[in-house]
Design a protein around this motif. Structure first.
Motif, mmCIF file in Angstrom:
data_model
loop_
_atom_site.group_PDB
_atom_site.id
_atom_site.type_symbol
_atom_site.label_atom_id
_atom_site.label_comp_id
_atom_site.label_asym_id
_atom_site.label_seq_id
_atom_site.Cartn_x
_atom_site.Cartn_y
_atom_site.Cartn_z
ATOM 1 N N SER A 17 0.906 -1.181 -0.065
ATOM 2 C CA SER A 17 0.097 0.193 -0.054
ATOM 3 C C SER A 17 1.012 1.309 -0.010
ATOM 4 C CB SER A 17 -0.989 0.009 1.264
ATOM 5 O OG SER A 17 -1.898 -1.132 1.380
ATOM 6 N N ILE A 26 -5.489 -2.058 0.518
ATOM 7 C CA ILE A 26 -4.916 -3.215 1.588
ATOM 8 C C ILE A 26 -3.855 -4.193 0.795
ATOM 9 C CG2 ILE A 26 -5.835 -4.996 3.073
ATOM 10 C CD1 ILE A 26 -8.528 -3.364 2.752
ATOM 11 N N VAL A 64 -3.939 -10.207 6.004
ATOM 12 C CA VAL A 64 -3.788 -8.770 5.991
ATOM 13 C C VAL A 64 -2.453 -8.657 6.251
ATOM 14 C CG1 VAL A 64 -4.348 -6.116 6.564
ATOM 15 C CG2 VAL A 64 -5.954 -7.894 6.202
ATOM 16 N N ILE A 67 -2.209 -2.136 5.734
ATOM 17 C CA ILE A 67 -3.182 -1.373 5.021
ATOM 18 C C ILE A 67 -2.692 0.189 4.635
ATOM 19 C CG2 ILE A 67 -4.881 -2.650 6.415
ATOM 20 C CD1 ILE A 67 -4.922 -0.319 8.645
ATOM 21 N N VAL A 71 -7.978 2.945 5.617
ATOM 22 C CA VAL A 71 -8.793 1.847 5.792
ATOM 23 C C VAL A 71 -9.072 1.426 7.077
ATOM 24 C CG1 VAL A 71 -8.150 -0.814 5.612
ATOM 25 C CG2 VAL A 71 -7.174 0.775 3.877
ATOM 26 N N ASP A 145 -10.541 -1.428 -0.407
ATOM 27 C CA ASP A 145 -11.228 -1.923 0.754
ATOM 28 C C ASP A 145 -12.530 -2.369 0.619
ATOM 29 O OD1 ASP A 145 -12.238 0.716 0.241
ATOM 30 O OD2 ASP A 145 -12.283 1.122 2.479
#
Length: 358
Positions: A17, A26, A64, A67, A71, A145
């Protein structure tokens, strides 16, 4: 468009990102991904509005990694499912309770690049395109997102990756789109992973008769295990399969599902359902540029013909609930998984898909 080999699409730059961008992105580490017929359309050049070279894949699950700015729906370390159908929450479709076809989907707006019109993939310094914003055939991928759903922390990613497309699509076609009623009769054309998920949905809805249809008899045992009451092979009959189904049921089935993506079986599925009250649901994705011809009297007498896009689910809201239902053992799509391969054998996975052994 010439066929594209996955082995020629290599990600050499780990996507991350980028702070300061207007769109919230993300970065995901993909742990598992399924192979779907839609990905095969991409490789054969028959997927609409596609730019090449591209990294396919749209049925994945991961964690994940990082981010971007803005987000709020996930945090690093969360388990997630990328959404091949986004839910922006703002367009007319997302605000309409009766549809799930977000206007940010590839059908309306190209998803070959991120919403800021950039790509996060490169190979030898050249730009590689994204697929449906998620490109799960990659160790790492980046998405906006609106195309991601957080799921249970304990969910097994190698199993729930199917909820990104296959299981959700088939199960939802029966539950949401057709709204199968208890005691009804159903026919499912095509007993691949999505077709078997339709079988699961029909059984969950209380259908009393579930007829599976496929030219590969090796699929019949699993179909019966999942709830099919009968399985038939069209090649065993000298008459059209729709005539066979009408004779088997009197006036046709209450619900028919085409889960192959062929225009001839779409027409047959429509003709096989009850002439005055039957509902036919198109689940399989048709090839690019295909056209269908059918007798309009089939609809004039009262049949309903419907399409089902990712099972009718509003994905960001519904996929986490489906995963939670799986964790509560409300349904078991694990049996849909026939092979588990390392990523470097992904082309073997497509060979299994073509052979009907998956």
């Amino acid at each position: 468009m010439a066929p594209v080999s996955i082995v020629n699409v290599t990600v050499l730059q780990k996507p991350v990102s980028i702070p300061g961008l207007m769109c919230p992105f993300i970065s995901i580490q993909i742990v598992a991904t399924g192979i779907c017929g839609t990905d095969d359309h991409v490789l054969k050049g028959s997927f609409p509005n596609m730019d090449y070279p591209v990294i396919p894949g749209h049925e994945g699950a991961g964690i994940v990694e990082s981010i971007g700015e803005g987000v709020t729906c996930v945090k690093p370390g969360d388990k997630v499912i990328p959404l091949c159908l986004p839910q922006c929450g703002e367009c007319s479709s997302c605000l309409n309770p009766d549809t799930n076809c977000c206007l940010k989907t590839h059908l309306y707006e190209s998803q070959n690049l991120m919403p800021d019109k950039t790509s996060r993939f490169t190979c030898k310094g050249k730009q590689i395109h994204h697929f449906l914003w998620i490109s799960t055939f990659s160790e790492y991928t980046v998405m906006p997102d609106s195309a991601i759903a957080r799921i249970d922390d304990d969910a097994p990613l190698d199993k729930v990756c199917l909820f990104g497309c296959g299981f959700s699509t088939g199960y939802g076609a029966a539950i949401n789109t057709a709204k199968v009623k208890p005691g009804s009769t159903c026919a499912i054309f095509g007993l691949g992973g999505v077709g078997l998920s339709v079988v699961i949905g029909c059984k969950a809805a209380g259908a009393s008769r579930i007829i599976g249809i496929d030219i590969n008899k090796d699929k019949f045992t699993k179909a019966r295990d999942l709830g099919a009451t009968e399985c038939i092979n069209p090649q065993d009959f000298k008459k059209p399969i729709q005539e066979v189904l009408v004779e088997m049921t009197g006036h046709g089935v209450d619900y028919s599902f085409e889960v192959i993506g062929r225009v001839d079986t779409m027409a047959a599925a429509l003709a096989s359902c009850h002439l005055s009250s039957g509902t036919c649901v198109m689940v399989g994705a048709p090839p690019l540029g295909s056209q269908i011809s059918f007798d309009p009297m089939l609809l004039f007498t009262g049949r309903t013909w419907k399409g089902s896009f990712i099972g009718g689910w509003k994905t960001k809201d519904s996929i986490p609930k489906l995963v939670s239902g799986y964790m509560e053992k409300k349904f078991n799509p694990d049996v849909l998984i026939t092979h588990t391969l390392p990523f470097d054998k992904i082309n073997e996975g497509f060979e299994l898909l073509h052979s009907g052994k998956r």
